[in-house]
Every structure is written in structure tokens, then in C-alpha cells.
Design an enzyme around this catalytic site. Structure first.
Site, PDB file in Angstrom:
ATOM      1  N   HIS A  88       0.829  -1.207   0.000  1.00  0.00           N
ATOM      2  CA  HIS A  88       0.000   0.000   0.000  1.00  0.00           C
ATOM      3  C   HIS A  88       0.862   1.256   0.000  1.00  0.00           C
ATOM      4  O   HIS A  88       0.630   2.182  -0.783  1.00  0.00           O
ATOM      5  CB  HIS A  88      -0.908   0.002   1.224  1.00  0.00           C
ATOM      6  CG  HIS A  88      -1.664   1.287   1.403  1.00  0.00           C
ATOM      7  ND1 HIS A  88      -2.714   1.654   0.604  1.00  0.00           N
ATOM      8  CD2 HIS A  88      -1.500   2.303   2.296  1.00  0.00           C
ATOM      9  CE1 HIS A  88      -3.174   2.845   0.984  1.00  0.00           C
ATOM     10  NE2 HIS A  88      -2.445   3.259   2.009  1.00  0.00           N
TER      11      HIS A  88
ATOM     12  N   HIS B  37       1.040   4.682  -2.646  1.00  0.00           N
ATOM     13  CA  HIS B  37       1.395   6.090  -2.439  1.00  0.00           C
ATOM     14  C   HIS B  37       2.601   6.554  -3.255  1.00  0.00           C
ATOM     15  O   HIS B  37       2.583   7.664  -3.792  1.00  0.00           O
ATOM     16  CB  HIS B  37       1.641   6.351  -0.955  1.00  0.00           C
ATOM     17  CG  HIS B  37       0.383   6.455  -0.154  1.00  0.00           C
ATOM     18  ND1 HIS B  37      -0.423   7.576  -0.189  1.00  0.00           N
ATOM     19  CD2 HIS B  37      -0.213   5.586   0.691  1.00  0.00           C
ATOM     20  CE1 HIS B  37      -1.465   7.399   0.604  1.00  0.00           C
ATOM     21  NE2 HIS B  37      -1.370   6.189   1.149  1.00  0.00           N
TER      22      HIS B  37
ATOM     23  N   GLU C 106      -6.654   8.983  -1.130  1.00  0.00           N
ATOM     24  CA  GLU C 106      -6.733   7.540  -0.862  1.00  0.00           C
ATOM     25  C   GLU C 106      -7.719   6.835  -1.790  1.00  0.00           C
ATOM     26  O   GLU C 106      -7.431   5.753  -2.303  1.00  0.00           O
ATOM     27  CB  GLU C 106      -7.127   7.282   0.598  1.00  0.00           C
ATOM     28  CG  GLU C 106      -6.046   7.586   1.621  1.00  0.00           C
ATOM     29  CD  GLU C 106      -4.937   6.538   1.672  1.00  0.00           C
ATOM     30  OE1 GLU C 106      -4.977   5.549   0.894  1.00  0.00           O
ATOM     31  OE2 GLU C 106      -4.023   6.715   2.484  1.00  0.00           O
TER      32      GLU C 106
ATOM     33  N   SER D 145      -3.597   0.206  -4.671  1.00  0.00           N
ATOM     34  CA  SER D 145      -2.925  -0.889  -3.970  1.00  0.00           C
ATOM     35  C   SER D 145      -3.854  -2.038  -3.588  1.00  0.00           C
ATOM     36  O   SER D 145      -3.425  -2.996  -2.953  1.00  0.00           O
ATOM     37  CB  SER D 145      -2.246  -0.361  -2.701  1.00  0.00           C
ATOM     38  OG  SER D 145      -3.202   0.220  -1.828  1.00  0.00           O
TER      39      SER D 145
END
Length: 295
Positions: free
Chosen positions: A162, A167, A208, A227
Site C-alpha cells: 500500500h 502512495h 486515498e 494498492s
């Protein structure tokens, strides 16, 4: 507390210095003593890290490397199909390895020349003010552990997949990195927990779980979607609504299920104009103004 904080397994250190990661009863690795020992050791390294010192490296096992290869290959295919052009171009420039887990100093070495961001280790949950506030200095706090090998395409908590595949590929875009920096600057202005939570919730529905329309199709740019092997297939079926920071900052949502409501931008420019401008101008009174507007 920011809702996503519930995803992180608590980490404690005993009076004798022993570090323990407290996995939930539903965690795929909870009954694997070797995995639990690995998690404890990786968390201990992160807790011992001092800013300015070399970032600790993790000697990943062959099993952990295989998990990365499986997830990385599968997500790469999903990204080509569902990620927005801005993320795809940034990902190509960043060029993360797919055959092994990159060390955090390697991620920084590739990322810093692109956007000035660097990665530092986190044992688990980082306090919100520190996590978001560090964006002002273009620093990202990242976990280093990886999900359990029994479920390579699933994790109940943010792991290095993730933090890095999600990111880092996003932050490799100068346009998105600039929004992150604006988030950090906003945190420095905020004194109330209500305002910090409002910021965190807008971040959740944008950086997100944000989606954007491109050439008539819905694409994702949010790190949580980039992700997630499962959710990246489902986001197009969500209730897609226009960008609305008041709705995003006051929404009630369940982090344990696929998000049924997402906020869709018409372009990356709109993300910059609406989300970026919001972070650049919000203050402690923002939640109060939002409540008044929603009446």
C-alpha cells in the site's frame, strides 16, 4: 481518531524493550509464529530509527519476496486497465522493481529527484498530526512489513504494498506531490482535532480513494485503490458523485468494506483546483462552516 487508524495493528514496547505487534484475531498471520516474530522484528527496527540516520533495511525472506512479485505483477495489470494517465506516467518514471521488495532508501532515491519526497520507516500507526504534517517537508512515513503469504492479494492493514505501490506511484507525480505538501502546510495551521479529522476525511476520499474521468472512462488515482487488488475492480460500480469537500469531510463510511460512494473529478486539473485549494485554505473553523452549510 481518523478512521483509517483502525486498520493499523497496535505496536507496543515492554519495559524490557521487547516490541510486539498486536494482530487482530482475523488477521491471516495471527496463528503463524514465524510471521509474528518477523512483524515484531521489523517494527522494532522502525521504532529505533532516528531522523537523519540511515533508514534501516529489512532482510526480506524468499517467501516475502514472492508475495511482492505476485502482488506487484497483478496490480501492474490492473493499473494499465484502471489507473489514470497521471499515475501511469508517474509510475513509469519511478520504475519500482516488480521482482523484489524495494528498500525504503531505494524508494527515496528514485522518488526524490522526481518530486522531492523521501520515505522514512514507521512501525505502524503514526499520529495524524505527525503523519500528515510531515508532508510539508515532503516526508512520507511508511511501514516496511508485507502481508501474510497465505493471502498475497489481501491485507487487512496498510503494508509496504500500500505504502509503496499505492502512495509512491501517486507521489511520483509532481501535481499530486504538490497537493500532499499543501496538506502538510494545512496541518501546521490546525489546532483542533475536529479540523484535523475533517482534513483526514477529505484526504481519504481524494488521495486515498479518489477517481477521475478520462476520455469517458472512470480511472483511479487514490492510493487505496491503486494498492487494492479487489477494490480496483469494483470502484466503477460505486455511487460516483461530484467533488464536494463538505460532503467528503462529513461523510460516514466503513473502512472494512469496499467504498460504496466515491467522489469523481472531471480532470486532474479539477483535483488541483478543488482539493488542492481546499487544503490550501482550510482552517480550524472549516468544520463549523461545513456544518452550517449542510443544514
Amino acid at each position: 481518531m481518523f478512521t483509517e487508524a483502525q486498520l493499523y495493528s497496535p505496536v507496543t514496547r515492554s519495559g524490557t524493550g521487547d516490541v510486539t505487534v498486536h494482530l487482530s484475531d482475523e488477521h491471516p498471520g495471527v496463528h503463524d509464529p514465524d510471521y509474528r516474530a518477523r512483524r515484531n522484528a521489523i517494527a522494532a527496527q522502525a521504532l529505533d530509527y532516528t531522523p537523519g540516520k540511515p533508514v534501516p533495511r529489512v532482510d526480506y525472506t524468499a517467501e516475502e519476496q514472492q508475495v511482492w512479485r505476485i502482488v506487484s505483477a497483478e496490480l501492474a495489470r490492473k493499473h494499465r486497465k484502471y489507473a489514470c494517465a497521471e499515475v501511469l506516467a508517474a509510475s513509469e518514471r519511478l520504475a519500482l522493481p516488480q521482482d523484489r521488495i524495494p528498500q525504503l532508501d531505494e524508494v527515496s532515491a528514485a522518488l526524490t529527484p522526481l518530486t522531492g519526497f523521501s520515505y522514512v520507516p514507521a512501525a505502524g500507526l503514526v499520529p495524524l498530526r505527525e503523519f500528515f504534517g510531515s508532508f510539508a517537508d515532503r516526508i512520507f512515513h511508511s511501514t516496511q512489513y508485507i502481508r501474510h503469504h497465505s493471502a498475497p492479494l489481501y491485507t487487512p492493514e496498510p503494508d509496504t504494498v500500500h505504502e509503496v505501490i499505492g502512495h509512491a506511484n501517486q507521489i511520483a507525480s509532481p501535481r499530486f506531490a504538490a497537493i500532499y505538501e499543501t496538506v502538510g502546510a494545512a496541518v501546521a495551521r490546525l489546532g483542533t482535532e475536529a479540523a484535523l479529522k475533517f482534513l483526514a476525511d477529505v484526504f481519504w476520499f481524494s488521495m486515498e480513494f479518489g477517481v477521475v474521468r478520462e476520455r469517458g472512462e472512470i480511472r483511479c488515482y487514490g492510493a487505496g485503490l491503486l494498492s487494492s487488488y479487489g477494490e480496483i475492480e469494483e470502484f466503477r460500480h460505486a455511487d460516483l458523485r461530484p467533488l464536494d469537500v463538505v460532503a467528503m469531510g462529513t461523510a460516514t463510511y466503513d473502512i472494512t468494506h469496499y467504498q460504496p460512494v466515491l467522489y469523481c473529478a472531471e480532470s486532474v486539473s479539477e483535483i488541483e483546483d478543488v482539493i488542492g485549494t481546499f487544503f490550501a485554505t482550510m482552517d480550524d473553523d472549516t468544520p463549523l462552516r461545513a456544518a452550517a452549510r449542510s443544514r
